[in-house]
Design a protein around this motif. Sequence first.
Motif, PDB file in Angstrom:
ATOM      1  N   ARG A  57      97.491 -30.688  82.482  1.00  0.00           N
ATOM      2  CA  ARG A  57      96.762 -29.986  81.421  1.00  0.00           C
ATOM      3  C   ARG A  57      97.216 -30.492  80.048  1.00  0.00           C
ATOM      4  NH1 ARG A  57      93.432 -25.812  80.375  1.00  0.00           N
ATOM      5  NH2 ARG A  57      93.869 -24.536  78.566  1.00  0.00           N
ATOM      6  N   ARG A  58      98.512 -30.684  79.866  1.00  0.00           N
ATOM      7  CA  ARG A  58      99.033 -31.168  78.589  1.00  0.00           C
ATOM      8  C   ARG A  58      98.453 -32.538  78.262  1.00  0.00           C
ATOM      9  NH1 ARG A  58      99.645 -29.355  74.387  1.00  0.00           N
ATOM     10  NH2 ARG A  58     100.400 -27.551  75.499  1.00  0.00           N
ATOM     11  N   GLU A  59      98.345 -33.409  79.283  1.00  0.00           N
ATOM     12  CA  GLU A  59      97.776 -34.746  79.082  1.00  0.00           C
ATOM     13  C   GLU A  59      96.301 -34.657  78.681  1.00  0.00           C
ATOM     14  OE1 GLU A  59      96.777 -38.656  81.800  1.00  0.00           O
ATOM     15  OE2 GLU A  59      98.478 -37.401  82.349  1.00  0.00           O
ATOM     16  N   LYS A  60      95.574 -33.782  79.340  1.00  0.00           N
ATOM     17  CA  LYS A  60      94.151 -33.621  79.028  1.00  0.00           C
ATOM     18  C   LYS A  60      93.964 -33.090  77.606  1.00  0.00           C
ATOM     19  CE  LYS A  60      89.955 -31.512  80.826  1.00  0.00           C
ATOM     20  NZ  LYS A  60      89.354 -30.739  81.914  1.00  0.00           N
ATOM     21  N   VAL A  61      94.773 -32.113  77.206  1.00  0.00           N
ATOM     22  CA  VAL A  61      94.676 -31.545  75.862  1.00  0.00           C
ATOM     23  C   VAL A  61      95.015 -32.603  74.817  1.00  0.00           C
ATOM     24  CG1 VAL A  61      95.716 -29.862  74.274  1.00  0.00           C
ATOM     25  CG2 VAL A  61      95.076 -29.163  76.582  1.00  0.00           C
ATOM     26  N   ASP A  62      96.062 -33.380  75.074  1.00  0.00           N
ATOM     27  CA  ASP A  62      96.439 -34.433  74.129  1.00  0.00           C
ATOM     28  C   ASP A  62      95.334 -35.475  73.986  1.00  0.00           C
ATOM     29  OD1 ASP A  62      98.845 -33.219  73.628  1.00  0.00           O
ATOM     30  OD2 ASP A  62      99.972 -34.443  75.072  1.00  0.00           O
ATOM     31  N   GLN A  63      94.683 -35.813  75.098  1.00  0.00           N
ATOM     32  CA  GLN A  63      93.590 -36.784  75.075  1.00  0.00           C
ATOM     33  C   GLN A  63      92.418 -36.244  74.251  1.00  0.00           C
ATOM     34  OE1 GLN A  63      91.934 -37.558  78.917  1.00  0.00           O
ATOM     35  NE2 GLN A  63      90.784 -39.358  78.239  1.00  0.00           N
ATOM     36  N   LEU A  64      92.081 -34.965  74.460  1.00  0.00           N
ATOM     37  CA  LEU A  64      90.984 -34.362  73.703  1.00  0.00           C
ATOM     38  C   LEU A  64      91.316 -34.280  72.210  1.00  0.00           C
ATOM     39  CD1 LEU A  64      89.901 -31.537  76.149  1.00  0.00           C
ATOM     40  CD2 LEU A  64      88.601 -33.584  75.557  1.00  0.00           C
ATOM     41  N   LYS A  65      92.543 -33.935  71.888  1.00  0.00           N
ATOM     42  CA  LYS A  65      92.953 -33.889  70.475  1.00  0.00           C
ATOM     43  C   LYS A  65      92.807 -35.259  69.817  1.00  0.00           C
ATOM     44  CE  LYS A  65      96.320 -30.129  70.489  1.00  0.00           C
ATOM     45  NZ  LYS A  65      97.738 -29.777  70.300  1.00  0.00           N
ATOM     46  N   LYS A  66      93.204 -36.282  70.537  1.00  0.00           N
ATOM     47  CA  LYS A  66      93.113 -37.638  70.005  1.00  0.00           C
ATOM     48  C   LYS A  66      91.658 -38.022  69.745  1.00  0.00           C
ATOM     49  CE  LYS A  66      94.434 -42.397  70.987  1.00  0.00           C
ATOM     50  NZ  LYS A  66      95.007 -43.320  71.965  1.00  0.00           N
ATOM     51  N   GLN A  67      90.760 -37.690  70.700  1.00  0.00           N
ATOM     52  CA  GLN A  67      89.337 -38.000  70.535  1.00  0.00           C
ATOM     53  C   GLN A  67      88.750 -37.259  69.334  1.00  0.00           C
ATOM     54  OE1 GLN A  67      87.443 -37.069  74.237  1.00  0.00           O
ATOM     55  NE2 GLN A  67      88.173 -38.924  75.265  1.00  0.00           N
ATOM     56  N   VAL A  68      89.140 -35.995  69.151  1.00  0.00           N
ATOM     57  CA  VAL A  68      88.627 -35.207  68.028  1.00  0.00           C
ATOM     58  C   VAL A  68      89.108 -35.803  66.708  1.00  0.00           C
ATOM     59  CG1 VAL A  68      88.749 -32.949  66.886  1.00  0.00           C
ATOM     60  CG2 VAL A  68      88.346 -33.074  69.341  1.00  0.00           C
ATOM     61  N   GLU A  69      90.386 -36.181  66.643  1.00  0.00           N
ATOM     62  CA  GLU A  69      90.933 -36.760  65.412  1.00  0.00           C
ATOM     63  C   GLU A  69      90.262 -38.089  65.068  1.00  0.00           C
ATOM     64  OE1 GLU A  69      95.103 -36.998  66.157  1.00  0.00           O
ATOM     65  OE2 GLU A  69      95.412 -34.847  65.894  1.00  0.00           O
ATOM     66  N   GLU A  70      89.953 -38.890  66.079  1.00  0.00           N
ATOM     67  CA  GLU A  70      89.312 -40.191  65.859  1.00  0.00           C
ATOM     68  C   GLU A  70      87.819 -40.061  65.581  1.00  0.00           C
ATOM     69  OE1 GLU A  70      90.204 -42.303  69.440  1.00  0.00           O
ATOM     70  OE2 GLU A  70      92.229 -42.828  68.783  1.00  0.00           O
ATOM     71  N   GLY A  71      87.253 -38.900  65.910  1.00  0.00           N
ATOM     72  CA  GLY A  71      85.814 -38.715  65.732  1.00  0.00           C
ATOM     73  C   GLY A  71      85.000 -39.254  66.882  1.00  0.00           C
ATOM     74  N   SER A  72      85.640 -39.570  68.006  1.00  0.00           N
ATOM     75  CA  SER A  72      84.921 -40.125  69.152  1.00  0.00           C
ATOM     76  C   SER A  72      84.588 -39.069  70.212  1.00  0.00           C
ATOM     77  CB  SER A  72      85.742 -41.247  69.798  1.00  0.00           C
ATOM     78  OG  SER A  72      86.978 -40.743  70.275  1.00  0.00           O
ATOM     79  N   TYR A  73      84.941 -37.825  69.961  1.00  0.00           N
ATOM     80  CA  TYR A  73      84.654 -36.757  70.933  1.00  0.00           C
ATOM     81  C   TYR A  73      83.202 -36.338  70.807  1.00  0.00           C
ATOM     82  CZ  TYR A  73      84.903 -32.316  73.421  1.00  0.00           C
ATOM     83  OH  TYR A  73      84.685 -31.290  74.289  1.00  0.00           O
ATOM     84  N   ARG A  74      82.443 -36.483  71.864  1.00  0.00           N
ATOM     85  CA  ARG A  74      81.020 -36.132  71.888  1.00  0.00           C
ATOM     86  C   ARG A  74      80.730 -35.249  73.087  1.00  0.00           C
ATOM     87  NH1 ARG A  74      80.812 -37.510  67.181  1.00  0.00           N
ATOM     88  NH2 ARG A  74      80.462 -39.619  66.533  1.00  0.00           N
ATOM     89  N   VAL A  75      79.867 -34.283  72.870  1.00  0.00           N
ATOM     90  CA  VAL A  75      79.434 -33.394  73.940  1.00  0.00           C
ATOM     91  C   VAL A  75      77.939 -33.563  74.106  1.00  0.00           C
ATOM     92  CG1 VAL A  75      79.290 -31.006  74.731  1.00  0.00           C
ATOM     93  CG2 VAL A  75      81.249 -31.741  73.394  1.00  0.00           C
ATOM     94  N   SER A  76      77.507 -33.659  75.341  1.00  0.00           N
ATOM     95  CA  SER A  76      76.091 -33.821  75.638  1.00  0.00           C
ATOM     96  C   SER A  76      75.324 -32.562  75.244  1.00  0.00           C
ATOM     97  CB  SER A  76      75.916 -34.094  77.134  1.00  0.00           C
ATOM     98  OG  SER A  76      74.573 -33.970  77.505  1.00  0.00           O
ATOM     99  N   SER A  77      74.206 -32.750  74.560  1.00  0.00           N
ATOM    100  CA  SER A  77      73.390 -31.597  74.165  1.00  0.00           C
ATOM    101  C   SER A  77      72.813 -30.887  75.385  1.00  0.00           C
ATOM    102  CB  SER A  77      72.277 -32.036  73.216  1.00  0.00           C
ATOM    103  OG  SER A  77      71.462 -33.015  73.822  1.00  0.00           O
ATOM    104  N   GLU A  78      72.591 -31.626  76.477  1.00  0.00           N
ATOM    105  CA  GLU A  78      72.099 -30.999  77.707  1.00  0.00           C
ATOM    106  C   GLU A  78      73.139 -30.034  78.277  1.00  0.00           C
ATOM    107  OE1 GLU A  78      71.906 -34.456  77.411  1.00  0.00           O
ATOM    108  OE2 GLU A  78      69.764 -34.529  76.982  1.00  0.00           O
ATOM    109  N   LYS A  79      74.423 -30.427  78.220  1.00  0.00           N
ATOM    110  CA  LYS A  79      75.486 -29.546  78.721  1.00  0.00           C
ATOM    111  C   LYS A  79      75.588 -28.283  77.881  1.00  0.00           C
ATOM    112  CE  LYS A  79      78.458 -32.931  80.957  1.00  0.00           C
ATOM    113  NZ  LYS A  79      79.825 -33.496  81.027  1.00  0.00           N
ATOM    114  N   ILE A  80      75.442 -28.443  76.565  1.00  0.00           N
ATOM    115  CA  ILE A  80      75.486 -27.275  75.685  1.00  0.00           C
ATOM    116  C   ILE A  80      74.322 -26.338  76.003  1.00  0.00           C
ATOM    117  CG2 ILE A  80      75.288 -26.480  73.296  1.00  0.00           C
ATOM    118  CD1 ILE A  80      76.690 -29.083  72.464  1.00  0.00           C
ATOM    119  N   ALA A  81      73.138 -26.896  76.164  1.00  0.00           N
ATOM    120  CA  ALA A  81      71.956 -26.085  76.469  1.00  0.00           C
ATOM    121  C   ALA A  81      72.115 -25.373  77.807  1.00  0.00           C
ATOM    122  CB  ALA A  81      70.712 -26.964  76.478  1.00  0.00           C
TER     123      ALA A  81
END
Length: 91
Positions: A57-81
Amino acid sequence: MRINEPNRIGMINAYNKSGNTPVGKSGKIPMGKDKVDISTEALEMQRQVEDPNSPQRREKVDQLKKQVEEGSYRVSSEKIAEKLLSFWKKI
């Protein structure tokens, strides 16, 4: 206009008596006990949640934080819908 029983006090007495609450010997109103019941669904969800301190879990959270900081974190609009629709269908 005719008014029946102008000196009627029966209803007033009934109203006054309804406010009486049972009082114990100490002069205090007895209080109930609080109780919490957790549903089986909630217990199952709790079992399925990963330990927040686990290395995976710590590894996954760190990976997501890194993506958010870099601006490369994207979520599919279909998943949100899909999530929004499933939420609103439950209500």
